[in-house]
Design a protein around this motif. Structure first.
Motif, PDB file in Angstrom:
ATOM      1  N   UNK A 130      65.774  -0.352   4.750  1.00 12.28           N
ATOM      2  CA  UNK A 130      65.378   0.357   3.555  1.00 12.28           C
ATOM      3  C   UNK A 130      64.001   0.991   3.602  1.00 12.28           C
ATOM      4  N   UNK A 131      63.963   1.979   4.586  1.00 14.79           N
ATOM      5  CA  UNK A 131      62.835   2.812   4.693  1.00 14.79           C
ATOM      6  C   UNK A 131      62.070   3.272   3.455  1.00 14.79           C
ATOM      7  N   UNK A 132      63.144   3.912   2.557  1.00 14.67           N
ATOM      8  CA  UNK A 132      62.554   4.427   1.325  1.00 14.67           C
ATOM      9  C   UNK A 132      61.891   3.556   0.261  1.00 14.67           C
ATOM     10  N   UNK A 133      62.322   2.004   0.621  1.00 12.63           N
ATOM     11  CA  UNK A 133      61.520   0.928  -0.440  1.00 12.63           C
ATOM     12  C   UNK A 133      60.450   0.729   0.247  1.00 12.63           C
ATOM     13  N   UNK A 134      60.222   0.640   1.439  1.00 16.65           N
ATOM     14  CA  UNK A 134      59.072   0.223   2.044  1.00 16.65           C
ATOM     15  C   UNK A 134      58.048   1.605   1.891  1.00 16.65           C
ATOM     16  N   UNK A 135      58.397   2.659   1.798  1.00 16.36           N
ATOM     17  CA  UNK A 135      57.516   3.767   1.761  1.00 16.36           C
ATOM     18  C   UNK A 135      57.156   3.685   0.206  1.00 16.36           C
ATOM     19  N   UNK A 136      58.074   3.356  -0.487  1.00 12.22           N
ATOM     20  CA  UNK A 136      57.539   3.079  -1.982  1.00 12.22           C
ATOM     21  C   UNK A 136      56.409   2.077  -2.218  1.00 12.22           C
ATOM     22  N   UNK A 137      56.652   0.987  -1.437  1.00  7.26           N
ATOM     23  CA  UNK A 137      55.563   0.015  -1.479  1.00  7.26           C
ATOM     24  C   UNK A 137      54.308   0.480  -0.699  1.00  7.26           C
ATOM     25  N   UNK A 138      54.342   1.314   0.292  1.00  8.26           N
ATOM     26  CA  UNK A 138      53.186   1.812   0.961  1.00  8.26           C
ATOM     27  C   UNK A 138      52.300   2.797  -0.226  1.00  8.26           C
ATOM     28  N   UNK A 139      53.225   3.608  -0.745  1.00 10.79           N
ATOM     29  CA  UNK A 139      52.648   4.490  -1.703  1.00 10.79           C
ATOM     30  C   UNK A 139      51.855   3.669  -2.897  1.00 10.79           C
ATOM     31  N   UNK A 140      52.486   2.653  -3.362  1.00  2.03           N
ATOM     32  CA  UNK A 140      51.759   1.872  -4.446  1.00  2.03           C
ATOM     33  C   UNK A 140      50.613   1.011  -4.135  1.00  2.03           C
ATOM     34  N   UNK A 141      50.505   0.576  -2.865  1.00  2.00           N
ATOM     35  CA  UNK A 141      49.503  -0.176  -2.151  1.00  2.00           C
ATOM     36  C   UNK A 141      48.138   1.051  -1.763  1.00  2.00           C
ATOM     37  N   UNK A 169      34.199   0.008   3.712  1.00  2.00           N
ATOM     38  CA  UNK A 169      34.691   0.960   4.940  1.00  2.00           C
ATOM     39  C   UNK A 169      35.929   0.574   5.671  1.00  2.00           C
ATOM     40  N   UNK A 170      35.972  -0.659   5.704  1.00  2.00           N
ATOM     41  CA  UNK A 170      37.354  -1.190   6.240  1.00  2.00           C
ATOM     42  C   UNK A 170      38.437  -0.961   5.550  1.00  2.00           C
ATOM     43  N   UNK A 171      38.452  -1.082   4.062  1.00  2.00           N
ATOM     44  CA  UNK A 171      39.637  -0.944   3.350  1.00  2.00           C
ATOM     45  C   UNK A 171      39.714   0.711   3.157  1.00  2.00           C
ATOM     46  N   UNK A 172      38.930   1.540   3.309  1.00  2.00           N
ATOM     47  CA  UNK A 172      38.987   2.841   3.411  1.00  2.00           C
ATOM     48  C   UNK A 172      39.820   3.211   4.620  1.00  2.00           C
ATOM     49  N   UNK A 173      39.484   2.472   5.710  1.00  2.00           N
ATOM     50  CA  UNK A 173      40.421   2.736   7.052  1.00  2.00           C
ATOM     51  C   UNK A 173      41.683   2.408   6.832  1.00  2.00           C
ATOM     52  N   UNK A 174      42.000   1.223   6.203  1.00  2.00           N
ATOM     53  CA  UNK A 174      43.282   0.632   5.911  1.00  2.00           C
ATOM     54  C   UNK A 174      44.116   1.568   5.187  1.00  2.00           C
ATOM     55  N   UNK A 175      43.345   2.271   4.292  1.00  2.00           N
ATOM     56  CA  UNK A 175      44.242   3.058   3.321  1.00  2.00           C
ATOM     57  C   UNK A 175      44.665   4.229   3.826  1.00  2.00           C
ATOM     58  N   UNK A 176      44.056   4.741   4.877  1.00  2.00           N
ATOM     59  CA  UNK A 176      44.446   5.908   5.684  1.00  2.00           C
ATOM     60  C   UNK A 176      45.713   5.316   6.405  1.00  2.00           C
ATOM     61  N   UNK A 177      45.882   4.207   6.750  1.00  2.00           N
ATOM     62  CA  UNK A 177      47.014   3.794   7.340  1.00  2.00           C
ATOM     63  C   UNK A 177      48.157   3.597   6.370  1.00  2.00           C
ATOM     64  N   UNK A 178      47.808   2.973   5.235  1.00  2.00           N
ATOM     65  CA  UNK A 178      49.004   3.130   4.124  1.00  2.00           C
ATOM     66  C   UNK A 178      49.376   4.452   3.553  1.00  2.00           C
ATOM     67  N   UNK A 233      51.346  -1.725  10.819  1.00  2.00           N
ATOM     68  CA  UNK A 233      50.708  -2.639  11.358  1.00  2.00           C
ATOM     69  C   UNK A 233      49.209  -2.348  11.122  1.00  2.00           C
ATOM     70  N   UNK A 234      48.628  -1.469  11.368  1.00  2.00           N
ATOM     71  CA  UNK A 234      47.201  -1.375  11.076  1.00  2.00           C
ATOM     72  C   UNK A 234      46.976  -1.409   9.535  1.00  2.00           C
ATOM     73  N   UNK A 235      48.057  -0.839   8.629  1.00  2.00           N
ATOM     74  CA  UNK A 235      47.475  -0.841   7.251  1.00  2.00           C
ATOM     75  C   UNK A 235      47.650  -2.413   6.722  1.00  2.00           C
ATOM     76  N   UNK A 236      48.592  -3.082   7.281  1.00  2.00           N
ATOM     77  CA  UNK A 236      48.852  -4.652   6.682  1.00  2.00           C
ATOM     78  C   UNK A 236      47.566  -5.326   7.025  1.00  2.00           C
ATOM     79  N   UNK A 237      47.321  -5.408   8.376  1.00  2.00           N
ATOM     80  CA  UNK A 237      46.215  -6.040   8.966  1.00  2.00           C
ATOM     81  C   UNK A 237      44.961  -5.871   8.294  1.00  2.00           C
TER      82      UNK A 237
END
Length: 296
Positions: free
Chosen positions: A201-212, A236-245, A262-266
């Motif tokens: 379900x790539x589209x579903x996971x991409x939708x989750x990433x969009x919401x996050x 600063x850390x969350x800004x970097x994580x958000x780039x990954x999301x 991987x980087x987004x979730x961590x």
């Protein structure tokens, strides 16, 4: 109203106590009678529960997933050990006036009660281990008499709750942090696809990433107004994580998604917010269920 406990009428409880008092003889029986009278005096209709009330149900719990009725409960001072506490309530939308069914009410409660909890105790990390949310809901019979109220409560898996769970007044920085943090993890879990594998379900996971990504944008923006060193580091850390999301949300294929995810979730590991929480005067004990998820 139903709650997963057995119904018991106020009249029946009072009558039992009166009979006990009349027939009491001996110190131990007399003390038992006193306790019975005290319990009866504290009885309150479940329909009259208010936010902040601490209580003990009269009936024994039923197995998870089952539902029974409760009429009256014992309301006690929160300074006494107790089984539950009311943290909020809301009325079920009537629609055409007919009973909407248990499933519809449960769905509404699963959405509305967590929102009510955040008003009562914004820092969910401060809620003791083993305490979770439950609720009293209308039955088909009580609905026909005008009952529309869902009463949201805290209960504990085992043992008793000590003291009130209501949060003390919070300052603007604390509330800004908690609002953004709660929205972030709500976006994560509310949009979790049913498929365990991204390939399914790539589209579903991409939708989750969009919401996050959207929730993090709001969270990071709110943190801009908090000029404290650990919170600045967290921002600063969350800004970097958000780039990954954002990369995960726009991934063209599964491999690209995995690399970004991987980087987004961590990057949103709750343990990384402990220092900022301490600085803001919030609870620093990561809830066990959240710690377990990021521990892998």
């Amino acid at each position: 109203m139903s709650f997963g406990v057995t119904s018991r009428s106020m009249r029946g409880i009072c009558a039992a106590v009166a009979l006990l008092a009349i027939g009491a003889s001996g110190c131990s029986v007399a003390e038992s009678a006193k306790e019975g009278i005290k319990k009866a005096a504290r009885q309150k209709s479940v329909f009259d529960l208010k936010q902040g009330d601490c209580y003990n149900p009269n009936s024994k719990p039923v197995p998870d997933g089952e539902m029974a009725e409760e009429f009256a409960i014992e309301v006690v001072p929160c300074t006494e050990a107790h089984d539950g506490q009311v943290y909020g309530e809301f009325k079920v939308e009537e629609g055409d006036g007919t009973y909407p069914g248990d499933d519809a009410i449960v769905e509404a409660a699963d959405t509305r009660c967590p929102a009510e909890e955040l008003k009562f105790a914004p820092d969910t990390w401060a809620v003791p281990t083993g305490v979770s949310g439950s609720y009293y809901q209308p039955t088909k019979e009580s609905w026909s008499t005008g009952d529309r109220l869902v009463t949201c409560t805290y209960t504990k898996d085992s043992g008793k709750i000590t003291g009130s769970l209501k949060s003390k007044p919070m300052n603007a920085d604390q509330l800004a942090y908690l609002k953004g943090s709660s929205a972030l993890y709500e976006a994560l879990w509310a949009n979790q696809p049913e498929a365990e594998a991204v390939e399914d379900d790539l589209d579903g996971y991409k939708a989750q990433a969009t919401a996050v990504n959207a929730a993090l944008d709001t969270h990071v923006a709110a943190l801009q107004g908090i000029d404290q060193p650990e919170t600045v580091k967290l921002r600063a850390q969350l800004t970097k994580a958000n780039e990954a999301w954002k990369k995960a949300a726009n991934a063209a294929d599964v491999d690209t998604f995995y690399i970004a995810y991987d980087a987004a979730f961590t990057g949103i590991d709750p343990s990384k917010s402990v220092a900022a929480r301490k600085e803001l005067g919030l609870s620093t004990a990561v809830p066990a269920d959240e710690a377990e998820v990021w521990a892998g």
